[in-house]
Design a protein around this motif. Structure first.
Motif, PDB file in Angstrom:
ATOM      1  N   UNK A  24       0.747  -1.242   0.000  1.00 41.07           N
ATOM      2  CA  UNK A  24       0.000   0.000   0.000  1.00 41.07           C
ATOM      3  C   UNK A  24       0.780   1.297   0.000  1.00 41.07           C
ATOM      4  N   UNK A  25       2.046   1.265  -0.417  1.00 40.87           N
ATOM      5  CA  UNK A  25       2.843   2.492  -0.467  1.00 40.87           C
ATOM      6  C   UNK A  25       3.589   2.567  -1.789  1.00 40.87           C
ATOM      7  N   UNK A  26       4.044   3.762  -2.093  1.00 40.34           N
ATOM      8  CA  UNK A  26       4.907   3.985  -3.248  1.00 40.34           C
ATOM      9  C   UNK A  26       6.147   4.695  -2.741  1.00 40.34           C
ATOM     10  N   UNK A  27       7.258   4.647  -3.392  1.00 44.04           N
ATOM     11  CA  UNK A  27       7.508   4.055  -4.705  1.00 44.04           C
ATOM     12  C   UNK A  27       7.800   2.566  -4.622  1.00 44.04           C
ATOM     13  N   UNK A  28       7.729   1.957  -5.798  1.00 42.51           N
ATOM     14  CA  UNK A  28       8.115   0.565  -5.987  1.00 42.51           C
ATOM     15  C   UNK A  28       8.918   0.480  -7.274  1.00 42.51           C
ATOM     16  N   UNK A  29       9.834  -0.476  -7.315  1.00 40.75           N
ATOM     17  CA  UNK A  29      10.656  -0.704  -8.491  1.00 40.75           C
ATOM     18  C   UNK A  29      10.486  -2.147  -8.906  1.00 40.75           C
ATOM     19  N   UNK A  30      10.044  -2.366 -10.135  1.00 42.81           N
ATOM     20  CA  UNK A  30       9.888  -3.721 -10.654  1.00 42.81           C
ATOM     21  C   UNK A  30      11.095  -4.041 -11.520  1.00 42.81           C
ATOM     22  N   UNK A  31      11.798  -5.107 -11.159  1.00 41.20           N
ATOM     23  CA  UNK A  31      12.968  -5.573 -11.892  1.00 41.20           C
ATOM     24  C   UNK A  31      12.723  -7.041 -12.199  1.00 41.20           C
ATOM     25  N   UNK A  41      14.874   0.739   0.259  1.00 36.56           N
ATOM     26  CA  UNK A  41      15.170  -0.533  -0.383  1.00 36.56           C
ATOM     27  C   UNK A  41      15.553  -0.347  -1.844  1.00 36.56           C
ATOM     28  N   UNK A  42      14.907   0.585  -2.525  1.00 32.83           N
ATOM     29  CA  UNK A  42      15.241   0.860  -3.928  1.00 32.83           C
ATOM     30  C   UNK A  42      16.663   1.406  -4.029  1.00 32.83           C
TER      31      UNK A  42
END
Length: 159
Positions: A24-31, A41-42
């Motif tokens: 339920x939060x941003x940002x996210x990084x899809x790899x 973490x990013x």
């Protein structure tokens, strides 16, 4: 880091539309198939996997990240945010505004325009901006002479 990437802007919408609704939060990084969640973490993933241009440079860099994160989260954003929330709402599309306004008002327990007009809020923001100006007086970036994680925190918020 000078890494090419694609952005998927989500706007202000229910968390059910996020890549990981439970998080339920941003940002996210899809790899690939991996989803890296959260600013810290990013940054850690980028520094571990992309060697050029470190975002956190050693122990001194980590200490500066902590200092800037504390200032942003405890002083700048709480001081400036209430002055800006109603202006952000005014600039949003109707769909985004219909989600943003009631969620922020529920979160903070008051109307957005009332937050901006709270006694002493403008002075609190001016004091926080003065501190920010002091931090930047002798260097072009919060992290010194190069944009690193403290600069990212300023533009994206502390994790």
């Amino acid at each position: 880091k000078q890494v090419e990437f694609d952005t998927n802007a989500l706007g202000f919408q229910p968390k059910a539309h996020y890549p990981d609704p439970e998080y339920g939060k941003l940002p996210m990084l899809k790899v690939g198939d991996d989803l890296i969640k959260g600013s810290n973490q990013i940054v850690q993933w980028l520094d571990a996997n992309v060697q050029a241009n470190p975002l956190v440079d050693g122990d001194a860099g980590a200490a500066r990240v902590s200092e800037v994160s504390d200032f942003l989260g405890q002083a700048l954003y709480p001081a400036v945010g209430p002055l800006l929330f109603h202006r952000v709402a005014d600039a949003l599309s109707a769909d985004d505004r219909d989600y943003f306004v009631p969620n922020r008002e529920a979160r903070f327990g008051q109307k957005l325009d009332a937050m901006a007009q709270a006694p002493g809020q403008a002075e609190k923001a001016a004091g926080a901006m003065e501190t920010l100006a002091t931090l930047l007086a002798d260097q072009p970036y919060l992290s010194g002479n190069a944009g690193r994680k403290p600069q990212y925190l300023f533009s994206h918020g502390p994790a």
